[in-house]
Design an enzyme around this catalytic site. Structure first.
Site, PDB file in Angstrom:
ATOM      1  CG  HIS A 439      -2.359   0.353   0.848  1.00 30.60           C
ATOM      2  ND1 HIS A 439      -2.686   1.424   0.038  1.00 30.60           N
ATOM      3  CD2 HIS A 439      -3.540  -0.236   1.178  1.00 30.60           C
ATOM      4  CE1 HIS A 439      -3.992   1.489  -0.094  1.00 30.60           C
ATOM      5  NE2 HIS A 439      -4.547   0.491   0.574  1.00 30.60           N
ATOM      6  NE  ARG A 440       6.089   0.024   2.148  1.00 30.49           N
ATOM      7  CZ  ARG A 440       7.252  -0.568   2.413  1.00 30.49           C
ATOM      8  NH1 ARG A 440       8.075  -0.055   3.318  1.00 30.49           N
ATOM      9  NH2 ARG A 440       7.585  -1.678   1.779  1.00 30.49           N
TER      10      ARG A 440
END
Length: 468
Positions: A439-440
């Site tokens: 998700h980064r």
């Protein structure tokens, strides 16, 4: 006289810190040539034959088959004859040895098969222990002097760290069987060479009680269980060491869970048209066209097309620089289950290959994985992983990302299911697709768009024609 040199487990590259001894290729007493393979080890990446950079007589081996050694630990010791080398050193062609004795010892300095000197490998032959002792001039041997073990824990003054020179492997074995530390003995032979009489004298001193007591034995699991519960409740639990491939997988997955904030999305797709397109490809090519195109190869080609549209998922995160690094090439890993455990071979430059080329490379790597012949280079450097867990008969999964990659596509089994097709209920070939992503590197919109494009290509393979 022979000089005993220690060969340590070398750094085999790719950040490996240990290796498991699979098979010894030499015995104590064998004559080895420079760069001759002496042991086969298994690392977290592959099976490797390790050559010895010295030529001479093997005097000791460290570690049994199945044991694990860290990088830098002793593998074996070799008695190297330095007489001829001293003559070369005197004529200016040799160089001093590392111990400062002035004798030149020939070695290659190489540690991996294929990077040797090119000298022919000598045939293995057994050498009687007396042959090593015969290299010492008889006139130079003084009278035998009984030697007792040193009581202080400090090493003997003037001793050199490393292997101790003994007259034969039998003497070393005799000392090991009686828990004698050879570094605590002063040899009565030439240049401190430890003779059999020295070890026998130390054994007699141990029998008379002059040596320190032996360490207490380690309690067995059964004894531990009894001491905790007061009684043995049943068979002891089996303990399986986390080492080799299993240990590497455990370390990598644990690191992925610690560092990567992953999320998973999934979708069901109608793969009927994809299966029909594959059948048409393989039937139109004819028997002389080579191997058939696999479903995994088609999915891999779909992945490369999707990564070209969504490059955020072909990236990695540099924590120190706090940067997302988007990678120009797609090195596609695929999960393969072998007898040694799970491995992830890598198809290099998959973005430049067609489905047929990808399929051929997957077949080659799969065969090498099952035979245990994969090299470290073929198991590292992936940028995206395709995981076909449908071969295990399951529909879905939430896989752990292969660190340091940013995403993994999971593919379940393709099975007939009721499906609404063109407004009518029909039986279609349905597959579940799942995407686990970091998700980064992107938000859910990007991940959803990537997965939706994959599903569209599965349902309508003609979508790919726009990018071919």
């Amino acid at each position: 006289m022979p000089q005993v040199l220690e060969f340590k487990l070398p750094d085999l590259g790719e950040g490996l810190t240990e290796a498991e001894i699979v098979r010894w290729l030499v015995e104590v007493g064998d004559v080895v040539a420079i760069d001759q393979p002496v042991v086969e080890v298994e690392t977290a990446k592959a099976m490797v034959e390790v050559p010895c950079p010295y030529g001479g007589v093997v005097t000791a081996r460290f570690g049994e088959e199945g044991s694990e050694l860290p990088v830098g630990a002793p593998l074996l010791t070799v008695a190297v004859s330095v007489g001829a080398d001293e003559e070369r050193a005197g004529s200016g062609s040799g160089s001093g040895s590392g111990d400062g004795s002035g004798a030149a010892v020939e070695s290659s300095g190489n540690v991996l098969v294929g990077y040797g000197t090119g000298a022919p490998v000598a045939r293995r032959r057994r050498v009687r222990p007396a042959a090593v002792a015969a290299a010492v001039p008889a006139a130079a041997v003084p009278a035998r002097v009984p030697v007792a073990p040193v009581s202080a824990p400090d090493p003997v003054p003037g001793s050199v760290p490393g292997p101790v020179a003994v007259v034969s492997p039998l003497v070393r074995k005799l000392a090991r069987q009686n828990d004698l530390d050879l570094r605590q003995l002063v040899g009565s032979g030439p240049d401190g060479l430890i003779l059999r009489a020295d070890v026998e004298s130390a054994i007699r001193a141990l029998a008379e009680g002059t040596a320190a007591p032996r360490p207490a034995s380690v309690p067995t699991p059964e004894v531990v269980a009894e001491s905790v519960s007061g009684a043995v409740a049943g068979p002891a639990a089996e303990r399986v060491p986390l080492r080799g491939v299993r240990g590497a997988v455990a370390d990598k997955l644990s690191r992925s869970r610690r560092e990567i904030p992953d999320a998973t999305c999934w979708v069901d797709a109608d793969a009927t048209e994809l299966m029909a397109a594959r059948a048409a490809m393989n039937s139109a090519a004819g028997p002389a066209a080579g191997p058939k195109v696999s479903v995994l190869a088609l999915l891999a080609r779909i992945c490369t097309a999707a990564l070209a549209r969504f490059p955020e998922l072909n990236s990695t995160v540099d924590l120190e620089a706090r940067e997302i690094v988007r990678l120009p090439e797609v090195h596609l890993g695929f999960a393969a289950q072998t007898e040694r455990g799970l491995v992830v071979p890598v198809v290099r430059d998959a973005q430049a290959r067609n489905a047929e080329s990808i399929g051929a490379e997957i077949a080659r790597l799969t065969e090498a994985a099952r035979a245990g012949r994969l090299t470290p280079a073929e198991l590292t450097g992936g940028t995206f992983t395709l995981n076909n867990y449908g071969v295990f008969g399951v529909d879905g999964s939430t896989p752990i990302i292969n660190h340091p990659e940013a995403a993994m596509l999971g593919v379940g089994r393709i099975v007939p299911k009721p499906w609404v097709h063109q407004g009518e209920l029909a039986v279609r070939q349905v597959v579940q697709l799942s995407l686990t992503f970091d998700h980064r590197v992107c938000d859910g919109g990007t991940a959803g768009g990537f997965l939706r494009y994959i599903a569209d290509c599965v349902e309508q393979p003609a979508v790919l024609l726009r990018t071919l």
